[in-house]
Each structure stands twice: as structure tokens, then as C-alpha cells.
Enzyme design. Structure first.
Site, mmCIF file in Angstrom:
data_model
loop_
_atom_site.group_PDB
_atom_site.id
_atom_site.type_symbol
_atom_site.label_atom_id
_atom_site.label_comp_id
_atom_site.label_asym_id
_atom_site.label_seq_id
_atom_site.Cartn_x
_atom_site.Cartn_y
_atom_site.Cartn_z
ATOM 1 N N CYS A 35 0.801 -1.222 0.000
ATOM 2 C CA CYS A 35 0.000 0.000 0.000
ATOM 3 C C CYS A 35 0.831 1.267 0.000
ATOM 4 C CB CYS A 35 -0.950 -0.014 1.191
ATOM 5 S SG CYS A 35 -1.954 -1.514 1.252
ATOM 6 N N HIS A 76 -2.846 7.313 6.991
ATOM 7 C CA HIS A 76 -3.085 6.021 6.339
ATOM 8 C C HIS A 76 -4.489 5.537 6.691
ATOM 9 C CE1 HIS A 76 -2.078 2.383 4.301
ATOM 10 N NE2 HIS A 76 -2.183 1.629 5.382
ATOM 11 N N GLU A 125 -1.270 4.541 14.498
ATOM 12 C CA GLU A 125 -0.915 5.776 13.791
ATOM 13 C C GLU A 125 -1.146 7.029 14.634
ATOM 14 O OE1 GLU A 125 -1.250 7.757 9.329
ATOM 15 O OE2 GLU A 125 -2.672 6.181 9.906
ATOM 16 N N LYS A 151 -9.724 7.552 3.040
ATOM 17 C CA LYS A 151 -10.137 6.176 2.755
ATOM 18 C C LYS A 151 -11.564 5.912 3.238
ATOM 19 C CE LYS A 151 -5.610 3.834 2.809
ATOM 20 N NZ LYS A 151 -4.713 4.962 3.195
ATOM 21 N N HIS A 176 -9.821 1.677 0.291
ATOM 22 C CA HIS A 176 -8.363 1.548 0.269
ATOM 23 C C HIS A 176 -7.932 1.133 -1.125
ATOM 24 C CE1 HIS A 176 -4.343 0.978 1.255
ATOM 25 N NE2 HIS A 176 -4.415 0.144 2.282
ATOM 26 N N PHE A 206 1.606 -3.696 3.993
ATOM 27 C CA PHE A 206 1.945 -5.021 4.512
ATOM 28 C C PHE A 206 3.430 -5.285 4.270
ATOM 29 C CE2 PHE A 206 -2.546 -7.041 3.899
ATOM 30 C CZ PHE A 206 -2.986 -6.354 5.016
#
Length: 416
Positions: free
Chosen positions: A165, A305, A316, A337, A342, A403
Site C-alpha cells: 500500500c 493512512h 498511527e 479512505k 483503500h 503489509f
């Protein structure tokens, strides 16, 4: 050596909430959700039956049939967004040094639709190897940058970035670095993804990573909300034209803002889960600010994010508080998002565009779908819940994490 300045001179967006920059931005500000039942395939037997698709997409609206057959959907999206950015930047290829113009493009997964279709055909033909000659060129993740460079004759640095991502933020950061080092004058950069198919949705379902709120798709993406249950799959593309400042001024280009810093780190912690204290996220933001010679107190807005996953949405904000201290409570924070879903490898690009437009328009887009505070998340932070807020934004930071522990941040600043 003195580093060159880098500016943004063109934008393109092809997203679940808008197929142009204006449509994308207007729907962000209005808090429109792009989530709806899946139409790309029959999702009856899947745990998640909804996603954020690009609505009413027909390849022949943008490509002739012969060209469309040679392009996986992720590359089609890339070409569409790149064309928008190219036109927005008003580039005259005859008036620039095409050897100093390049393309760096991100995709976390790439041609998964092509891979699935070819595998099905192989099985259907009793495993007789009758593969399409375009199978490999359609599937590989770097092919989008190749097609874009061929279309515009850009002969400078050309490659793809793959970091889940964080892919398109890494692409933007790489383009930024090469321009300020003097190795290129201009880049088309960004990212695209098209993974809403049986393999993509089924795979993320198996990981328990995506929301299964099938009774209410429009509110399923709930960053920082107590009831969040995973991210919502999205698709699309975002493209930026980055350009050396003097080069842009000389040709009379419109300048959106300046790119001043980037950060890149690894969690080195877990295959999919973030570090619980957000150590990698802390360091990547710190590095981006240091790179741009920006103090934490100068930042007005962070496009986080913020995927709507149980662990990520706790780590975060903790990282933000560590980096920004008391100034964290003066920031606007939002996760777009919540509206786009996403977009995986394209997330960083479309969210960078949201950050740039927040600077340009003095409006911070919201984090929609907030219903209940999570006691593990500091409610005194301003997550811009549910409604856009007007604010003078001079400096914006965009975070993307992938990831494998990949972290990337980029800092945009209003042009002095």
C-alpha cells in the site's frame, strides 16, 4: 551540491468517487462514500459483497478495443490518470528534453485480473498451455510505467515501485529525489490498482482484513471509529506531474505546491500488523519533516493512512502524538479512505492529491462514518469527523503504510 526544488504542475485522478480531479475533490469535500455492492463479479458467496469500484467503467470509453485487450485494468487506470495529469500540466513534448522526462509508477499487486483469467483458461483447457501472448506484458507491475513512457516519448528514468500500500508514495518519493539530484527535469508519477476480483477479495477476506458490513456498505469504512471492522477494497489511479522548479517557471507552468521532503522506513516487526507503538510510523514522519526542513509546528494537516483496521488505527495516532507532541492537538487529521476505500498501491497517490488540493483550496476533507469514539484513541485529536473544515493549509503530510512493514511519507508545502 545544492539540491533543486521540486513542484507539482499536474494532477489526474480516476477513483471510486470521481473520474476527474474536480469530481474527486468535490465528492471528498462533500463526504461522499464510494462503497456499493460489487459488480465486477458475482460476490454472493463471499464474506464481503461490496467494494469501492470505479463506477460505470467501460474501457472502450477510453481505448479502442485492440488497445484495451493489451492492457490489464490496472494499466488502463494508470493511462487514464496519467493523461489527465499530462493535460493538466500542459506539457509540450516538442519543447522539453524528453531524455530528462521520466515515469515512476506504483502498483502493489498489478495485473491480478489478467493472472486470474489466464489461470482459469489454462484449467478450462485441461491444463493444455494455451496462454495469451500478452499474458506476461499485461500482468507485470512495471508495465504501466512502460506504457505511459511510450505514449509520451519520455526517455528518462522509468520503472515501477512495489511496496504494497506504500507503492505510489514510494514512486512519488523516488521521482522527487531524482529531480532534486538533477537526474531528471520532470516525472509523471503515481500509482494504480485494480484488484476487485475473486482472488483479490477472497484473499483479503481470508486474512480477515476487509470489512464484512454487507448490510450497510456506505458506512463500512470507519477509520478511528469503535465499530470499525476492516478496510474496504478500492480501485483506481492517481497521477502527479513533478517538475524541477526553474524548469516549470521557464515554461510558464501552473504550480500547485512544492514537494519538500519524504521519509521511508520499515517496521521490521510483523507480516501484516503495525508495530503497536507505531515506531516505524514515528520514524517515517520524523524523517520526512527533517528531509524537508519542516518543524512539527509548521504542519497543518495530515492525510493519514487510516485504513479502518483495528490495530492500524490505534498505532498511527500514537505515532502522531509522539512526533508532534502538543501540536498534535492543533492539527487537522483525516482519512479519505473513509470515502474512497483503500486503493492499495494507488492509495498514496490519490491521498497525496487530496493533500495538495487541501493546500490549494484551504479545505480539509473529512473522515466520514464516525459514530462512536474508541477509548483507545485520544478523542481530543481533530480527526475532522464527518464534515470538511475550512483551514489555511500551508504544509500537509501524507502517510501510507503497507503489509511487510513498508512506511512512506511525503510533505507538500504551499509555494513561497
Amino acid at each position: 551540491m545544492e539540491l533543486k526544488r521540486v513542484v507539482v504542475t499536474g494532477l489526474g485522478a480516476f477513483t471510486p468517487i470521481g473520474k476527474t480531479i474536480d469530481e474527486y475533490w468535490n465528492n471528498l469535500v462533500q463526504g461522499v462514500s464510494g462503497a456499493a455492492p460489487i459488480t465486477r463479479f458475482d460476490a454472493t458467496h463471499f464474506k464481503s459483497k461490496f467494494a469501492c469500484e470505479v463506477k460505470d467503467y467501460n474501457p472502450t470509453d477510453y481505448f479502442d478495443r485492440k488497445e484495451a485487450r493489451k492492457l490489464d485494468m490496472f494499466a488502463q487506470f494508470a493511462m487514464i490518470a496519467a493523461e489527465q495529469a499530462y493535460q493538466d500540466a500542459r506539457i509540450d513534448t516538442q519543447a522539453i528534453d524528453q531524455d530528462m522526462a521520466g515515469v515512476i509508477w506504483g502498483a502493489g499487486i498489478g495485473g491480478i485480473i489478467t493472472f486470474l483469467n489466464e489461470t482459469r483458461s489454462f484449467v478450462k483447457n485441461n491444463e493444455v498451455p494455451r496462454f495469451n501472448p500478452f499474458f506476461i506484458p499485461k500482468m507485470i507491475s512495471d508495465i504501466a510505467s512502460g506504457h505511459i513512457s511510450m505514449k509520451y516519448g519520455f526517455r528518462g528514468p522509468n520503472y515501477g515501485t512495489v511496496s504494497a500500500c506504500a507503492s505510489s508514495t514510494h514512486a512519488i518519493g523516488s521521482a522527487f529525489d531524482l529531480i532534486r539530484l538533477g537526474k531528471a527535469d520532470m516525472f509523471i508519477t503515481g500509482g494504480s490498482e485494480a484488484a476487485i476480483n475473486e482472488a483479490g477479495v477472497g484473499g483479503f477476506n481470508a486474512m480477515q482484513a476487509i470489512s464484512t458490513r454487507n448490510d450497510d456498505p456506505a458506512t463500512a469504512s470507519r477509520p478511528f471509529d469503535k465499530g470499525r471492522d476492516g478496510f474496504v477494497m478500492g480501485e483506481g489511479a492517481g497521477a502527479l506531474v513533478l517538475e524541477e522548479y526553474e524548469h516549470a517557471v521557464k515554461r510558464g507552468a501552473k504550480i500547485y505546491c512544492e514537494v519538500v521532503g519524504t521519509g521511508m522506513t520499515a517496521d521490521a516487526h510483523h507480516l501484516t500488523a503495525p508495530h503497536p507503538e507505531g515506531l516505524g510510523a514515528q520514524k517515517v514522519m520524523f524523517n520526512a519533516l527533517k528531509d524537508g526542513n519542516i518543524s512539527p509546528e509548521e504542519v497543518d494537516y495530515i492525510n493519514v493512512h487510516g485504513t479502518s483496521t483495528p490495530l492500524g488505527d490505534i498505532a498511527e495516532p500514537l505515532a502522531i502524538q509522539k512526533v508532534f507532541g502538543d501540536h498534535a492537538y492543533k492539527l487537522n487529521i483525516s482519512s479519505t479512505k473513509s470515502m474512497t476505500g483503500h486503493l492499495l498501491g494507488a492509495a498514496g497517490a490519490v491521498e497525496s492529491i487530496a493533500s495538495i488540493l487541501a493546500i490549494r483550496n484551504g479545505i480539509v476533507p473529512p473522515t466520514i462514518n464516525h459514530f462512536e469514539d474508541d477509548p483507545e484513541i485520544d478523542s481530543k485529536l481533530n480527526f475532522t469527523f464527518n464534515k470538511a473544515q475550512e483551514r489555511s493549509v500551508k504544509v500537509a503530510l501524507s502517510n501510507t503504510f503497507g503489509f511487510g512493514g513498508h512506511n512512506a511519507s511525503v510533505v507538500f508545502k504551499a509555494l513561497d
